[in-house]
Scaffold this active site. Structure first.
Site, PDB file in Angstrom:
ATOM      1  N   CYS A   1       0.788  -1.227   0.000  1.00  0.00           N
ATOM      2  CA  CYS A   1       0.000   0.000   0.000  1.00  0.00           C
ATOM      3  C   CYS A   1       0.824   1.284   0.000  1.00  0.00           C
ATOM      4  CB  CYS A   1      -1.060  -0.003   1.092  1.00  0.00           C
ATOM      5  SG  CYS A   1      -0.631  -0.839   2.594  1.00  0.00           S
TER       6      CYS A   1
ATOM      7  N   ARG B   1       7.424 -10.756   5.423  1.00  0.00           N
ATOM      8  CA  ARG B   1       7.116 -10.410   6.805  1.00  0.00           C
ATOM      9  C   ARG B   1       7.823 -11.386   7.714  1.00  0.00           C
ATOM     10  NH1 ARG B   1       0.617  -9.136   6.219  1.00  0.00           N
ATOM     11  NH2 ARG B   1       0.910  -7.529   4.639  1.00  0.00           N
TER      12      ARG B   1
ATOM     13  N   GLN C   1       0.697 -11.273  -2.649  1.00  0.00           N
ATOM     14  CA  GLN C   1      -0.705 -10.925  -2.429  1.00  0.00           C
ATOM     15  C   GLN C   1      -1.387 -10.619  -3.764  1.00  0.00           C
ATOM     16  OE1 GLN C   1       0.116  -7.510   0.159  1.00  0.00           O
ATOM     17  NE2 GLN C   1      -0.939  -8.605   1.801  1.00  0.00           N
TER      18      GLN C   1
ATOM     19  N   ASP D   1      -3.104  -8.215  -4.552  1.00  0.00           N
ATOM     20  CA  ASP D   1      -3.385  -6.950  -3.880  1.00  0.00           C
ATOM     21  C   ASP D   1      -3.921  -5.897  -4.831  1.00  0.00           C
ATOM     22  OD1 ASP D   1      -3.484  -5.452  -1.628  1.00  0.00           O
ATOM     23  OD2 ASP D   1      -1.330  -5.083  -1.473  1.00  0.00           O
TER      24      ASP D   1
ATOM     25  N   HIS E   1      -5.348  -1.497  -4.441  1.00  0.00           N
ATOM     26  CA  HIS E   1      -5.813  -0.383  -3.615  1.00  0.00           C
ATOM     27  C   HIS E   1      -6.688   0.499  -4.469  1.00  0.00           C
ATOM     28  CE1 HIS E   1      -2.368  -1.963  -1.442  1.00  0.00           C
ATOM     29  NE2 HIS E   1      -3.122  -1.715  -0.399  1.00  0.00           N
TER      30      HIS E   1
ATOM     31  N   LYS F   1     -13.850  -3.390   8.062  1.00  0.00           N
ATOM     32  CA  LYS F   1     -13.361  -4.347   7.071  1.00  0.00           C
ATOM     33  C   LYS F   1     -14.283  -5.536   6.944  1.00  0.00           C
ATOM     34  CE  LYS F   1     -10.542  -7.021  10.244  1.00  0.00           C
ATOM     35  NZ  LYS F   1      -9.301  -7.731  10.486  1.00  0.00           N
TER      36      LYS F   1
ATOM     37  N   HIS G   1      -8.276  -1.200   0.762  1.00  0.00           N
ATOM     38  CA  HIS G   1      -7.317  -2.288   0.527  1.00  0.00           C
ATOM     39  C   HIS G   1      -8.141  -3.509   0.200  1.00  0.00           C
ATOM     40  CE1 HIS G   1      -4.086  -0.362   3.103  1.00  0.00           C
ATOM     41  NE2 HIS G   1      -5.159   0.195   3.616  1.00  0.00           N
TER      42      HIS G   1
END
Length: 639
Positions: A337, A366, A384, A386, A388, A472, A518
RNA sequence: GCCAGUGUAGCUCAGUUGGCCAGAGCAGCUGAUUUGUAAUCAGCGGGUCGGGGGUUCGAAUCCCUCCACUGGCUCCA
C-alpha cells in the site's frame, strides 16, 4: 404456574420450578433422552435447572451447536475428574469446549505428561462416564469458593475467582470432582460413550507468554462410537490431503534450509498453476477497471515511517538493509500500500479519475515467528493478489459490490460452494480508538452492510473487530472436508491517505482527501493455493491443472503418433505430455493416476490406425475411444 | 519466540539394554521385455544416520548445543 413458549410459538403451562428436562419429557420421552441443555430466555442453561418464571425455551441436543458445546464442556470436566483421580494434586486452569471437542489446561507439577499417558486417561474417563454421575450445579458465596480452592491449593482457580463478583459464582460437581464453572452442563456423564484425547500442547496461563506455561490436553467425545470413528477418518483424510505432502508429491513447491525457513520455492508445475491462477485473476480484474503496476521489493525506510508501519512493526520485522556507503536504509516490502499511495500522489489527481484501482501481484516479506510457519499457509515471503482503490466515500459501496462479485465469481469457478464473510465494525463503546470522522465511518459501515446484502452474502458481524483506520470484511470459505478457512479481506482505510497527504481536485475545484480501500480477496497466492490443494486433494480443475492430459503409448513405436496428437492438441490450447517410458500400459496408467493428471489418452495400434484416442478420466476409468476432433469437442465440454 | 515431539538414501520407514562393513520397499540408473486401462523382470548405484561438540575401547543409539520440521501457545500491517 408458568408459561413456557416453545420455538414454534406454542405456549404451555407448567408448575413453577419445572426443569427443561421435565418439559421435554412432557413433550416426548425420546426428546427428553436427547436433551443436553436448553436456552431459557436467551441464556443457555442446564436442562435440569428449575425455571421459576415465564420463559421462552429452546431445547438443545447433540444436533445443535449449544448442545455440542455443553456436551464437550462437560467432557472437559469428566477429563478433569479422571486426571484428578490419576494425578492427585493436579491443578486446573480453564477447560472450555471448542469447535471440535474441548481442552483443559492443567499444571501437573513435577509429573510430566506424555502422549503415552493419554490412553489411560481415556480409560479412566470411560470408566467414570459409565457411573452416570450427575452434573450438579450449586451457587456459592465468593468466600466459600475461595476457601475451597485455598484448601485445594489451586492458585489458578483462585486467580479466576478474583475476577468474579460475589453472588454470581457457581460450582459444578460430578462424582468426586468439583469445579468453578459458569456452566451449563449436560444432565449426567452417561451419554459420553466415545473418548479420544487428541493432543498435548503447552499453553500460557491466560494466554500471556510471560506467565507459566501449562499443559493443554485436547480431547473430543461422542455419544456413539461410530461418530468418533467418522471423526478420526476425517482427520485421516485431511492428512492425506495435506498440501505439504501433496505439494511434494506433485512437485509443486519445495523448501530449502539454505534458502531459509518460510520461504517457498515454486517448482515448474507449481509455477504453472500459480501463473495460470494469476492470469485468470488479472484478466477478471482488468475487466473491472483495475490497472496493474509493479513496484520494487524494497522501499526506503522513510516510506514506512510515513505510513506509520515502521513505528508499529519495525522492531518485529526483517531489519533494514543498508547500502555500503551512503548510509541509506531500505526495508523489505511488508505490504504494497505505501508504494501504491506514492503512485496515487505522484501527480495531481482529478475526481474524474476516481475510483482509481491500482492492482499488483506484489510479493511481500514479513518476519513471522519460527513456530508460526506452516507449509504454504504461513510463510515469510508471499505474493498478495493486492489492489488499492482510491475513491470517494460515496463510491465505497459500489467498489465493495464489485469486489464481492469478483470474489464470488472466482470462488465458484474454483469449485468452492460455501462462501461467507465477517463484517468487522467499530466498538460502539470506544469511539476514541478510531481515526476518521464519525460520518465517514457510518457511511462506510453502512456501505459494507448494504453491499453484502445486495449480493446475498451470508455474513456475521463483529463489533470492535475493525482496524483503527477503518471497517473491514473478511472472506471465509469451507472446503470439501467442511473445514473453514479465512481468505483475504477488504478494508476501508482513512489513515494512509491522511499520512501520505493524498488529494484530488473535486468538481468544486477544491482539494479533497480520497478514501482508500485495501483488498486482497484471496489474501496470498501461497495460502490460497494451499487451500485449493487440500480442497481438491490435488485434483485441480481442468482449466487450471498443470498437465491436462498424458498420452500413453502402448508400445514405443507409437510415440511419433502420440507426439503428433500432442502437437495438434497444443494448437487447441490443450496441454499435456507423452509418457515415453518403456513401461507396461498398466504401469503408465497407475503412475498417471497418482500424479492426478485428469485425462489419459491411451494409444495403441487400433487408435493409430483409426486416428482415434482412447480416453480415460482420472479416478473414473475408461471413457471409450473417439476421434481426435471428437476428443477436442468433448474436452471443451469438460472445462 | 515459548512448551512438547520428531529428524536414518529422493520418498515411506526398519534398525531401542551402545558392538560384525547401517537395512527394506518405492523412486533412480543399466539391461532384457514392446506390453490394451492402477505396479514386467533382473542387475547396479545411492546414506558425514540433521550440523557441531562431548562421554566411551567403541555412538544412528547416551549427554550438551545449534538447525529444520510437526502439534499447540503467543503474534499476524
Amino acid at each position: 404456574m408458568i408459561n413456557i413458549t416453545l420455538p414454534d410459538g406454542t405456549v404451555r403451562q407448567y408448575e413453577k420450578g419445572a426443569s427443561s428436562m421435565q418439559i421435554a419429557q412432557s413433550i416426548s420421552e425420546g426428546l427428553a433422552r436427547n436433551v443436553l441443555a436448553a436456552t431459557v430466555n436467551g441464556e443457555v442453561w442446564d436442562a435440569t435447572r428449575p425455571i421459576h418464571q415465564d420463559a421462552t425455551l429452546r431445547l438443545h441436543t447433540w444436533q445443535d451447536k449449544e448442545g455440542k458445546a455443553a456436551y464437550w464442556h462437560s467432557s472437559a470436566h469428566l477429563m478433569a475428574e479422571a486426571l484428578e483421580a490419576l494425578y492427585p494434586g493436579i491443578k486446573f486452569g480453564i477447560g472450555p469446549s471448542i469447535d471440535n471437542g474441548y481442552y483443559y489446561d492443567v499444571d501437573t507439577g513435577d509429573t510430566h505428561l506424555t502422549p503415552a499417558d493419554l490412553p489411560k486417561i481415556e480409560e479412566k474417563m470411560l470408566e467414570l462416564a459409565r457411573l452416570k454421575n450427575q452434573y450438579v450445579r450449586r451457587e456459592v458465596s465468593k468466600q466459600e469458593a475461595v476457601d475451597f480452592f485455598v484448601e485445594k491449593g489451586d492458585e489458578y482457580k483462585l486467580e479466576l475467582l478474583e475476577g468474579l463478583e460475589d453472588g454470581s459464582i457457581t460450582f459444578y460437581s460430578q462424582g468426586n470432582f468439583t469445579d468453578l464453572c459458569r456452566g451449563p452442563h449436560i444432565p449426567d456423564t452417561g451419554v459420553i460413550k466415545a473418548v479420544k484425547l487428541t493432543s498435548l500442547a503447552g499453553a500460557y496461563w491466560r494466554g500471556d507468554e510471560k506467565r507459566k506455561q501449562l499443559t493443554r490436553i485436547y480431547g473430543i467425545t461422542f455419544p456413539k462410537a461410530q461418530e468418533l470413528k467418522d471423526y478420526l477418518d476425517l482427520i485421516e483424510e485431511a492428512k492425506k490431503r495435506d498440501h505439504r505432502k501433496l505439494g511434494t508429491e506433485l512437485e509443486l513447491f519445495m523448501f530449502s534450509e539454505k534458502v531459509g525457513q518460510g520461504l517457498p520455492i515454486w517448482l515448474p508445475k507449481g509455477t504453472q498453476l500459480r501463473e495460470r491462477l494469476q492470469n485468470f485473476l488479472r484478466a477478471e480484474q482488468e475487466k473491472q477497471g483495475y490497472q496493474m503496476v509493479v513496484t520494487p521489493h524494497i522501499g526506503g525506510k522513510n516510506l514506512y515511517v510515513t505510513s506509520g508501519h515502521y513505528a508499529k512493526y519495525g522492531a518485529d520485522s526483517f531489519q533494514p538493509i543498508h547500502t555500503p556507503r551512503e548510509g541509506e536504509e531500505f526495508l523489505l516490502k511488508p505490504m504494497n500500500c505505501p508504494h501504491h499511495c506514492e503512485i496515487f500522489g505522484h501527480r495531481p489527481r482529478s475526481y474524474r479519475e476516481l475510483p482509481l484501482r491500482i492492482g499488483e501481484f506484489g510479493t511481500v516479506y514479513r518476519y513471522e515467528q519460527s513456530g508460526e510457519l506452516h507449509g504454504l499457509s504461513r510463510v515469510r515471503g508471499f505474493t498478495q493478489d493486492d489492489a488499492h482503490i482510491f475513491c470517494t466515500v460515496e463510491q465505497v459501496k459500489g467498489e465493495f459490490l464489485k469486489v464481492l462479485e469478483l470474489t464470488q465469481m472466482v470462488i465458484r469457478k474454483m469449485g468452492f460452494e460455501n462462501f461467507t464473510a465477517q463484517i468487522s465494525l467499530r466498538d460502539p463503546e470506544k469511539p476514541e480508538k478510531y481515526i476518521g470522522s464519525d460520518a465517514n465511518w457510518e457511511a462506510a459501515e453502512k456501505a459494507i452492510i448494504e453491499a453484502t446484502a445486495e449480493v446475498d452474502m451470508v455474513t456475521t458481524t463483529a463489533y470492535g473487530e475493525a482496524a483503527f483506520y477503518g471497517p473491514k470484511l473478511d472472506f471465509m470459505i469451507k472446503d470439501a472436508l467442511g473445514r473453514s478457512w479465512q481468505l483475504g479481506t477488504i478494508q476501508v482505510d482513512y489513515n494512509l491517505p491522511e499520512r501520505f497527504e493524498l488529494e484530488y481536485i473535486g468538481a468544486d475545484n477544491q482539494t479533497h482527501r480520497p478514501v482508500m480501500i485495501h483488498r486482497a480477496p484471496f489474501g496470498s497466492m501461497e495460502r490460497f493455493i494451499s487451500i485449493l490443494i487440500e480442497h481438491t486433494a490435488g485434483k485441480f480443475p481442468l482449466w487450471l491443472t498443470p498437465d491436462q492430459f498424458a498420452l500413453l503409448p502402448i508400445s514405443d513405436r507409437l510415440i511419433p503418433y502420440c507426439e503428433e496428437i500432442r502437437q495438434k492438441l497444443g494448437e487447441h490450447d490443450i496441454r499435456g505430455f507423452v509418457d515415453e517410458r518403456t513401461e507396461s500400459i498398466g504401469r503408465k496408467i497407475r503412475d498417471t493416476e497418482l500424479k492426478r493428471v485428469p485425462i489419459m489418452l491411451i494409444i495403441g495400434d487400433k487408435e493409430a490406425e483409426a486416428g482415434h484416442v482412447s480416453v480415460r478420466r482420472q479416478g473414473q476409468g475408461d471413457m471409450g475411444s473417439m476421434s481426435i476432433d471428437e476428443f477436442i469437442t468433448w474436452f471443451q465440454t469438460q472445462l
